[in-house]
Design a protein around this motif. Structure first.
Motif, PDB file in Angstrom:
ATOM      1  N   ILE A 258      -1.791  60.964 -61.786  1.00  0.00           N
ATOM      2  CA  ILE A 258      -1.827  60.524 -60.394  1.00  0.00           C
ATOM      3  C   ILE A 258      -2.056  61.745 -59.509  1.00  0.00           C
ATOM      4  CG2 ILE A 258      -0.547  59.376 -58.550  1.00  0.00           C
ATOM      5  CD1 ILE A 258      -0.983  57.541 -60.928  1.00  0.00           C
TER       6      ILE A 258
ATOM      7  N   VAL B 134      -2.029  62.981 -55.590  1.00  0.00           N
ATOM      8  CA  VAL B 134      -1.566  62.652 -54.244  1.00  0.00           C
ATOM      9  C   VAL B 134      -2.035  63.758 -53.310  1.00  0.00           C
ATOM     10  CG1 VAL B 134       0.445  62.222 -52.769  1.00  0.00           C
ATOM     11  CG2 VAL B 134       0.483  61.507 -55.168  1.00  0.00           C
TER      12      VAL B 134
ATOM     13  N   TRP C 156       0.848  64.215 -60.659  1.00  0.00           N
ATOM     14  CA  TRP C 156       1.985  63.620 -61.361  1.00  0.00           C
ATOM     15  C   TRP C 156       1.499  63.056 -62.681  1.00  0.00           C
ATOM     16  CZ3 TRP C 156       6.830  64.328 -59.610  1.00  0.00           C
ATOM     17  CH2 TRP C 156       6.937  64.848 -58.316  1.00  0.00           C
TER      18      TRP C 156
ATOM     19  N   ARG D 112       2.545  57.061 -62.902  1.00  0.00           N
ATOM     20  CA  ARG D 112       3.104  56.354 -61.752  1.00  0.00           C
ATOM     21  C   ARG D 112       4.629  56.295 -61.771  1.00  0.00           C
ATOM     22  NH1 ARG D 112       1.005  54.536 -56.715  1.00  0.00           N
ATOM     23  NH2 ARG D 112       2.995  54.132 -55.725  1.00  0.00           N
TER      24      ARG D 112
ATOM     25  N   LEU E 286       5.897  59.496 -60.264  1.00  0.00           N
ATOM     26  CA  LEU E 286       5.687  59.529 -58.818  1.00  0.00           C
ATOM     27  C   LEU E 286       6.665  58.599 -58.109  1.00  0.00           C
ATOM     28  CD1 LEU E 286       4.151  60.481 -56.321  1.00  0.00           C
ATOM     29  CD2 LEU E 286       2.493  58.643 -56.765  1.00  0.00           C
TER      30      LEU E 286
ATOM     31  N   SER F  29      -2.616  59.897 -49.496  1.00  0.00           N
ATOM     32  CA  SER F  29      -3.564  59.165 -50.329  1.00  0.00           C
ATOM     33  C   SER F  29      -3.116  59.318 -51.782  1.00  0.00           C
ATOM     34  CB  SER F  29      -4.974  59.738 -50.145  1.00  0.00           C
ATOM     35  OG  SER F  29      -5.872  59.126 -51.033  1.00  0.00           O
ATOM     36  N   ILE F  30      -3.103  58.214 -52.506  1.00  0.00           N
ATOM     37  CA  ILE F  30      -2.686  58.219 -53.909  1.00  0.00           C
ATOM     38  C   ILE F  30      -3.838  57.679 -54.749  1.00  0.00           C
ATOM     39  CG2 ILE F  30      -1.042  57.308 -55.585  1.00  0.00           C
ATOM     40  CD1 ILE F  30       0.932  56.991 -53.189  1.00  0.00           C
ATOM     41  N   ARG F  31      -4.240  58.471 -55.755  1.00  0.00           N
ATOM     42  CA  ARG F  31      -5.342  58.055 -56.628  1.00  0.00           C
ATOM     43  C   ARG F  31      -4.915  58.218 -58.091  1.00  0.00           C
ATOM     44  NH1 ARG F  31      -7.757  60.835 -52.439  1.00  0.00           N
ATOM     45  NH2 ARG F  31      -9.319  59.655 -51.298  1.00  0.00           N
ATOM     46  N   GLU F  32      -5.180  57.189 -58.853  1.00  0.00           N
ATOM     47  CA  GLU F  32      -4.870  57.251 -60.278  1.00  0.00           C
ATOM     48  C   GLU F  32      -6.159  57.567 -61.043  1.00  0.00           C
ATOM     49  OE1 GLU F  32      -2.586  54.761 -63.755  1.00  0.00           O
ATOM     50  OE2 GLU F  32      -2.623  53.982 -61.713  1.00  0.00           O
TER      51      GLU F  32
END
Length: 99
Positions: free
Chosen positions: A2, A4, A56, A59, A62, A89-92
């Motif tokens: 992840i 962020v 991270w 999930r 995080l 902003s959170i992107r996996e």
């Protein structure tokens, strides 16, 4: 993994306090399980803007970070000091499979 990212804009009067809060938060967060990287940078084009970059493991790590009381206090303190609402902003990233 992840990723962020986030930003906060200070005022000239609140910059030093936001920087101190941010450095303390980053230092604490680096010790949490699942934290791969956690940094805060000062924007050279906009000196009152700070940029956060985090990695991270997953999930759940995080989510656990967001539940840490000091994380919540950090967000509240910085939001109260900021010139405008901070962004996040959170992107996996897709899991890497075998080659």
């Amino acid at each position: 993994m992840i990723i962020v990212t986030g930003t906060v804009r200070a005022t000239a009067e609140t910059l030093d306090e936001i920087v101190a809060e941010s450095v303390a938060h980053v230092s604490r967060s680096r010790l949490e399980p699942g934290c791969v990287a956690h940094h805060v940078y000062r924007d050279v084009e906009e000196p009152l803007r700070l940029f956060f970059y985090e990695e991270w493991a997953d999930r759940p790590a995080l989510d656990a970070h967001f539940r840490v009381p000091d994380s919540g206090r950090f967000v509240e303190a910085v939001t109260a000091l900021a010139a405008e609402r901070p962004t996040i902003s959170i992107r996996e990233l897709p899991a890497e499979g075998p080659d």
